[in-house]
Design a protein around this motif. Structure first.
Motif, PDB file in Angstrom:
ATOM      1  N   LEU A 165     -52.105 -16.927  65.074  1.00 46.09           N
ATOM      2  CA  LEU A 165     -52.293 -17.781  66.550  1.00 46.09           C
ATOM      3  C   LEU A 165     -53.706 -18.072  66.859  1.00 46.09           C
ATOM      4  O   LEU A 165     -54.132 -19.148  67.412  1.00 46.09           O
ATOM      5  CB  LEU A 165     -51.443 -17.055  67.455  1.00 46.09           C
ATOM      6  N   LEU A 173     -54.153 -17.678  73.661  1.00 53.28           N
ATOM      7  CA  LEU A 173     -52.764 -18.092  73.250  1.00 53.28           C
ATOM      8  C   LEU A 173     -51.940 -16.927  73.400  1.00 53.28           C
ATOM      9  O   LEU A 173     -50.572 -16.597  73.421  1.00 53.28           O
ATOM     10  CB  LEU A 173     -52.613 -18.922  72.135  1.00 53.28           C
ATOM     11  N   VAL A 174     -52.312 -15.740  72.367  1.00 56.64           N
ATOM     12  CA  VAL A 174     -51.730 -14.486  71.809  1.00 56.64           C
ATOM     13  C   VAL A 174     -51.296 -13.725  73.215  1.00 56.64           C
ATOM     14  O   VAL A 174     -50.026 -13.377  73.275  1.00 56.64           O
ATOM     15  CB  VAL A 174     -52.521 -13.765  71.188  1.00 56.64           C
ATOM     16  N   TYR A 175     -52.196 -13.825  74.199  1.00 57.44           N
ATOM     17  CA  TYR A 175     -51.947 -13.159  75.205  1.00 57.44           C
ATOM     18  C   TYR A 175     -51.236 -13.749  76.300  1.00 57.44           C
ATOM     19  O   TYR A 175     -50.327 -13.104  77.136  1.00 57.44           O
ATOM     20  CB  TYR A 175     -53.153 -12.627  76.032  1.00 57.44           C
ATOM     21  N   VAL A 177     -48.681 -15.945  75.502  1.00 59.70           N
ATOM     22  CA  VAL A 177     -47.362 -15.598  74.845  1.00 59.70           C
ATOM     23  C   VAL A 177     -46.784 -14.194  75.215  1.00 59.70           C
ATOM     24  O   VAL A 177     -45.712 -13.953  75.592  1.00 59.70           O
ATOM     25  CB  VAL A 177     -47.454 -16.008  73.277  1.00 59.70           C
ATOM     26  N   ALA A 178     -47.834 -13.182  74.911  1.00 66.56           N
ATOM     27  CA  ALA A 178     -47.357 -12.010  75.390  1.00 66.56           C
ATOM     28  C   ALA A 178     -46.768 -11.846  76.783  1.00 66.56           C
ATOM     29  O   ALA A 178     -45.941 -11.142  77.195  1.00 66.56           O
ATOM     30  CB  ALA A 178     -48.465 -10.854  75.100  1.00 66.56           C
ATOM     31  N   LEU A 180     -45.441 -14.094  78.643  1.00 62.74           N
ATOM     32  CA  LEU A 180     -44.090 -14.624  78.679  1.00 62.74           C
ATOM     33  C   LEU A 180     -43.114 -13.488  78.401  1.00 62.74           C
ATOM     34  O   LEU A 180     -41.994 -13.483  78.980  1.00 62.74           O
ATOM     35  CB  LEU A 180     -44.037 -15.801  77.751  1.00 62.74           C
ATOM     36  N   PHE A 181     -43.413 -12.913  77.172  1.00 60.63           N
ATOM     37  CA  PHE A 181     -42.560 -11.969  76.883  1.00 60.63           C
ATOM     38  C   PHE A 181     -42.444 -10.761  77.981  1.00 60.63           C
ATOM     39  O   PHE A 181     -41.543 -10.038  78.142  1.00 60.63           O
ATOM     40  CB  PHE A 181     -42.895 -11.282  75.621  1.00 60.63           C
TER      41      PHE A 181
END
Length: 217
Positions: A165, A173-175, A177-178, A180-181
């Motif tokens: 990513l 963007l990795v964080y 997306v994290a 969101l989870f």
């Protein structure tokens, strides 16, 4: 036997298995975030963009995370069996704030704050998960094995996914997306907690005891 010493055999002490879903998901996200900061084939995008040395990344990104997790783990372990939803929600809120700070971090100082908040949330979530597994009446071994296996998988796969990513877009963007989870895990934890509380209400009514004999005159 005195009626006050009788117990309801239909109400065994122990959490339902679905109570593990929220804190278990939070623990997996926390383990993923621990190693997502690294990559196996060179310097991470976060390290390059913030101009950090390898030693600084180790201290700020990993050591601070592990120390915070070690501090929060006993609290999650001790309180998780009695207040799993409350502790899990607090842990997820800490993780969410920490992930968002890392996603928009302007400097290594803010990165330290974000990683500490991530570590506190991850440690508490892991403690709650361990406390709930320990109190299970059936399937304890299977639950422990599954949690351990998924945890190791999260640790190993995070550098690969994080690197992909980061190369395609940005480490931020990795964080995101994290985050969101983590938000999804927060909703799941709240819903499961409400359902568990609702199902537990009928069992709180006092059980009628059999008559001990004819009334005394």
């Amino acid at each position: 036997m005195d009626a006050s010493t009788q117990h309801d055999p239909r109400s065994p002490a122990g959490p339902p298995w679905w109570l593990l879903v929220g804190p278990g998901l939070a623990a997996l996200i926390g383990l993923f975030l621990l190693t997502a900061i690294y990559r196996f084939d060179g310097h991470s995008a976060l390290q390059i963009e913030l101009g950090m040395s390898s030693q600084s990344l180790l201290l700020i990104g990993v050591v601070a995370y592990l120390v915070a997790a070690a501090i929060a783990f006993p609290a999650g372990l001790l309180l998780g069996g009695r207040l799993p939803t409350s502790v899990s929600v607090a842990a997820l809120c800490s993780m969410l704030l920490g992930v968002l700070l890392v996603a928009f971090v302007p400097s290594s100082g803010m990165l330290l704050v974000g990683r500490v908040l991530n570590g506190l949330g991850a440690g508490a979530a892991i403690g709650v998960t361990a406390a709930l597994i320990r109190r299970l009446r059936t399937g304890r071994g299977a639950a422990a094995a599954m949690a351990a296996g998924l945890g190791v998988l999260a640790l190993l796969i995070a550098p690969f996914l994080g690197g992909l990513l980061s190369d395609a877009f940005s480490f931020r963007l990795v964080y995101l997306v994290a985050a969101l989870f983590v938000f999804v895990a927060l909703i799941v934890t709240g819903v499961v907690g409400i359902v568990t509380l609702t199902q537990a209400k009928p069992s709180s009514r006092p059980m009628p005891y059999p008559s001990q004999g004819p009334p005394r005159l």
